[in-house]
Write an enzyme that holds these catalytic residues in place. Sequence first.
Site, PDB file in Angstrom:
ATOM      1  NE  ARG A  70      -3.262   0.097   3.109  1.00  0.00           N
ATOM      2  CZ  ARG A  70      -2.588   0.248   4.343  1.00  0.00           C
ATOM      3  NH1 ARG A  70      -1.964   0.908   4.558  1.00  0.00           N
ATOM      4  NH2 ARG A  70      -2.937  -0.845   5.192  1.00  0.00           N
ATOM      5  CE1 TYR A 111     -14.268  14.404 -14.807  1.00  0.00           C
ATOM      6  CE2 TYR A 111     -13.581  13.581 -12.569  1.00  0.00           C
ATOM      7  CZ  TYR A 111     -14.204  13.424 -13.667  1.00  0.00           C
ATOM      8  OH  TYR A 111     -14.183  12.088 -14.154  1.00  0.00           O
ATOM      9  CG  ASP A 167      -7.917  18.347 -12.473  1.00  0.00           C
ATOM     10  OD1 ASP A 167      -7.257  18.074 -13.325  1.00  0.00           O
ATOM     11  OD2 ASP A 167      -9.122  17.580 -12.309  1.00  0.00           O
ATOM     12  CE  LYS A 219     -10.068  11.246 -17.985  1.00  0.00           C
ATOM     13  NZ  LYS A 219     -10.588  12.401 -17.089  1.00  0.00           N
TER      14      LYS A 219
END
Length: 393
Positions: free
Chosen positions: A60, A113, A185, A210
């Site tokens: 993790r 977003y 962002d 993306k």
Amino acid sequence: MSGKTSGGPGTLLVSAGHAHGVSGSSVNPPVHRASTFLFDTLAAFETASRTPFDGPFYGRVGTPTTFAFEQAIAELEGGHRSIATSSGVAAISAVFLAFLDKGDHVLVVDTVYDPVRRFCGRMLSRLGIETTFYHPAMGAEIETLIRPQTRLIYMESPGSGTFDMQDVAAIVAVAKARGLRTAIDATWATPLFMKPLALGVDVSIHAATKYIVGHSDAMLGVLTANAETYDAVRRSTQDLGACAGSEECNLGLRGLRTLEVRLRHHEAAAIDIASWLEGRPQVARVLHPGLPSFPGHDIWKRQLSGSCGLFAVELVDSDPASVRSLVDGLRHFKIGFSWGGYESLILPMHPEKARQVARWDGKGALLRLHVGLETVSDLKADLAAGLERLRPL
Ligand SMILES: *Cc1c(COP(=O)(O)O)cnc(C)c1O
């Protein structure tokens, strides 16, 4: 892990995060799948468990593959360190929760977003954190919205759906003077075309899903922090358990190697198609920061060094059934969520539904296009035939 790479962006993309030097090693680092790492002694285990984690300890926290991806992004962004997360939204949520506490107030751009707006309305309000959505055209005037409880200014530039540009430098100047944290962002710009940390932003965030992954086959987020904020965002991503998988980071690393050539093609093809669309009688407006006609074009020129394949067109007001038939009949522009892969996509946008201060004043349908890597003349023919299907109201 490699040290700092010198050279142009292409050179950096090819070599960042690489641990080369061993004769006979493969070009690409192997994918390290792991939860548990083993240690010879308790002392070695204890050393590895110390933060900041510089090597494998537990899956993790990171694997050699996730560390390599993070190292590559940190080099590209010119940041202190980067953290890979399970998705773009996971990176964004972790940043909000790193800086905000019960009773705090956050300023979020109104062209954010959509899932981030939902995060503010659901998760943050449940935690007693208040959000004010500000107009993307606000620069230094954002100061008027700051309250004693304000801790963070969250930007997205260009914004989602309508691509509004923000004056990041002006906002950062206000935030610094008032002791506030800033995050952005920068997914549209990619780490190649914008350097938010050089503009003074504390944390830069990318939906690597993306263009970084670039092939529509993995979910991945990444954030890059400066030295002052790294510990806080690191604790937050760990508390959320929002770690990225090794397979995904490997796909992110592979995507980085070709990011510049892909983007240059997306950029040229999208500018070509956007300019051509501007001259079509069925098109009311083209929203693309790289076009001189775009209201935020000057900011784009100042703060970014390129553009990507994503933009929007507002059609002249038409019969809604004919807009559906335009979209449904396209052969190369497929209908689907997301963007940044090699394929062209189209999706209607509805900015009028959620916005609070940046009201959308368009009359006709707003279609978001992602221009992929298909032959440009085929894409234009596809759109030309689609526009012929439009009927007046
Ligand atoms: C897609 C996207 C995200 C979210 O990324 P996921 O990996 O899908 O969670 C965040 N911001 C922007 C601007 C995006 O386009």
